[in-house]
Design a protein around this motif. Structure first.
Motif: not given
Length: 531
Positions: A220-221, A227-232, A285-286
């Protein structure tokens, strides 16, 4: 008039309209009215399901520059007062498409909440066409209106209605009124609007019970910036179950108009980059829970997350990418005058100070850039810098020195913001060398003194620095097992977009490694259930 390229694109978007739409324009005289009618007529010509009708609405619409959208002959509750150009052109097109039957962009849980409203809510959103933060609010309110017949939403261009702006003492956008009273002012997130809505319409809070619980998530991001989108994306590419919770997709980057240091992209803007982030994310698929906030986190081998709408779900790992917000001065008169002379976004609120004298507090890059932006709008800009010298890059300082209407006062500290009859009229500051208290008359103050990490959600859960940043190691791991962090909310130096993207990717890879080393079977060994 709209260009042929724009018309061609709109024709493609409008080919799948399901409902008939009538653009009803109030009759009367206004020097911009023909421009409005011509624009709407051009749009209507692209689909046989759209028409323009000039009608006397008997006071339903504000002025001859107001129009509403009717859906299959019925009121939609959506009104535009002004010519929705600039950033608000997208609000018009989205309202048209959504009235025509396109899927709404709000999270399903928020839609269910809004549908529960059973009292009359009339929203007015005052905007500037140059404000890049305003469309988010306008578009959310328009969707609220489409979801519930008890809700109406009117976009009002403050530049077209200066008397109304003065009457309501508006000096910042977006400013939202609900049933004639101030509801929200200045930079406002949809998550904050939903929370405020829960106070005036408490029945909406019951909607969360209708939401099916998510299955156990691997990652869960928290945060939807670079940063968050890259992690997801990195997590999804590993085949993991991934959810993003973002009160504002794009994050702080959406407030940046000029981006020229994102390597391989010579020039872009914050809103354009946010759009690209969304486009890239949609390839995977996020699960995206937008306009929602994390209220609490229960730690453990399997972690429990509760959102501000009451929704609860479980996750094996968490990546915190909540970014940072503008730092406040913390002096008397600042909070009291936000939206009435104190502002944090020169792009959004600069037009309200045309021909006036303003101050920019802060001599770093953001402060000098703000001064340069404002110099083309206002009468005079004074930059106040705490240190003996400006901290901005040399190329920016050179540009500053070329402007006749920008002056700089160095080695000073802001003492207080002064106001009269509800509007800022001066600033008091201290000469740090002599300790003399001085005063400068002005009508606006733009605060640009850096960022504060948004780490409140994990305060007390993970270790923070004295500045409130989340302390991480070289892999983005926090002090708690299975909780990682990345981007501007962390102790990583150099708060840059390209750095945040790299840190987000690294945190995702570290989370994947953690999941491999800590299989779900370990939950039973620790006495926890997987779901």
């Amino acid at each position: 008039m709209l260009t042929q390229d724009i018309l061609n694109a709109l024709k493609t978007y409008m080919k799948d309209l399901q409902n008939t739409i009538t653009l009803v324009v109030q009759t009367g005289e206004h020097d911009k009215r023909q421009e409005l009618v011509d624009m709407l007529s051009q749009i209507a010509s692209l689909s046989d399901k759209v028409s323009v009708e000039e009608r006397d609405t008997n006071g339903v619409l504000r002025s001859p520059l107001s129009f509403t959208l009717e859906q299959n002959g019925q009121a939609s509750g959506i009104v535009f007062s002004g010519v929705p150009g600039g950033h608000e052109f997208n609000s018009l097109i989205l309202a048209l498409l959504q009235t025509g039957g396109s899927k709404l962009k709000l999270d399903d849980s928020i839609q269910n909440m809004v549908k529960k409203v059973n009292s009359k809510l009339d929203f007015q959103v005052f905007v500037s066409l140059s404000c890049h933060a305003c469309p988010d609010v306008v578009q959310a309110m328009n969707q609220f209106a489409l979801l519930n017949e008890n809700i109406s939403a009117e976009m009002i261009d403050g530049g077209v209605y200066p008397d109304l702006v003065d009457e309501k003492k508006i000096q910042g956008v977006p400013t939202v009124f609900l049933n004639g009273e101030v509801f929200a002012s200045g930079k406002v997130e949809i998550a904050g609007i939903v929370e405020k809505l829960g106070k005036v319409a408490p029945e909406i809070l019951q909607a969360s019970n209708d939401e099916p619980e998510l299955p156990l998530q691997d990652v869960t991001v928290i945060g939807g910036g670079p940063a968050g989108v890259a992690a997801a994306i990195y997590s999804a590419r590993k085949g993991l179950n991934v959810t993003i919770v973002a009160d504002r997709f794009g994050g702080q980057v959406k407030d940046t108009m000029g981006i020229e240091n994102l390597i391989s992209v010579p020039k872009t803007t914050g809103p354009e980059l946010a759009g690209s982030l969304m486009q890239h994310l949609n390839d995977y698929d996020v699960t995206l829970k937008e306009h929602l906030r994390v209220d609490s986190i229960e730690n453990g081998f399997i972690k429990t997350i509760q959102l501000n709408n009451g929704e609860v779900f479980k996750t094996r790992t968490i990546i915190v990418a909540t970014g940072a917000n503008w730092r406040e001065l913390g002096v008397p008169g600042e909070k009291e005058n936000i939206g009435n002379g104190v502002a944090y976004c020169p792009h959004c609120d600069g037009p309200f100070y045309k021909g006036k004298d303003v101050a920019v507090i802060g001599g770093g890059n953001s402060g000098v850039e703000a001064a340069l932006d404002l110099a083309g709008i206002v009468n005079k800009v004074t930059v106040f810098e705490f240190m003996p010298e400006l901290k901005a890059d040399g190329v920016l300082v050179e540009q500053l020195e070329k402007r006749d209407n920008i002056s700089v006062i160095k080695n000073v500290a802001t003492k207080q913001v002064l106001a009269e009859t509800g509007k800022v009229n001066a600033i008091e500051y201290i000469d740090r060398e002599t300790n003399e208290v001085l005063k400068k008359d002005l009508q606006g103050i733009f605060v640009q003194i850096g960022l504060v990490p948004n780490s409140k959600v994990v305060d007390g859960l993970v270790d923070l620095s004295k500045h409130g940043e989340i302390i991480i190691n070289e892999k983005g791991q926090t002090s708690e097992e299975g909780i990682f962090a990345c981007g501007d909310v962390t102790t990583v130096p150099y708060k840059q977009i390209v750095v945040a993207m790299g840190e987000g990717s690294k945190a995702a890879l570290a989370a994947f490694d953690y999941l491999l080393l800590n299989p779900i079977e370990n939950a039973e060994a620790d006495g926890e259930k997987a779901a």
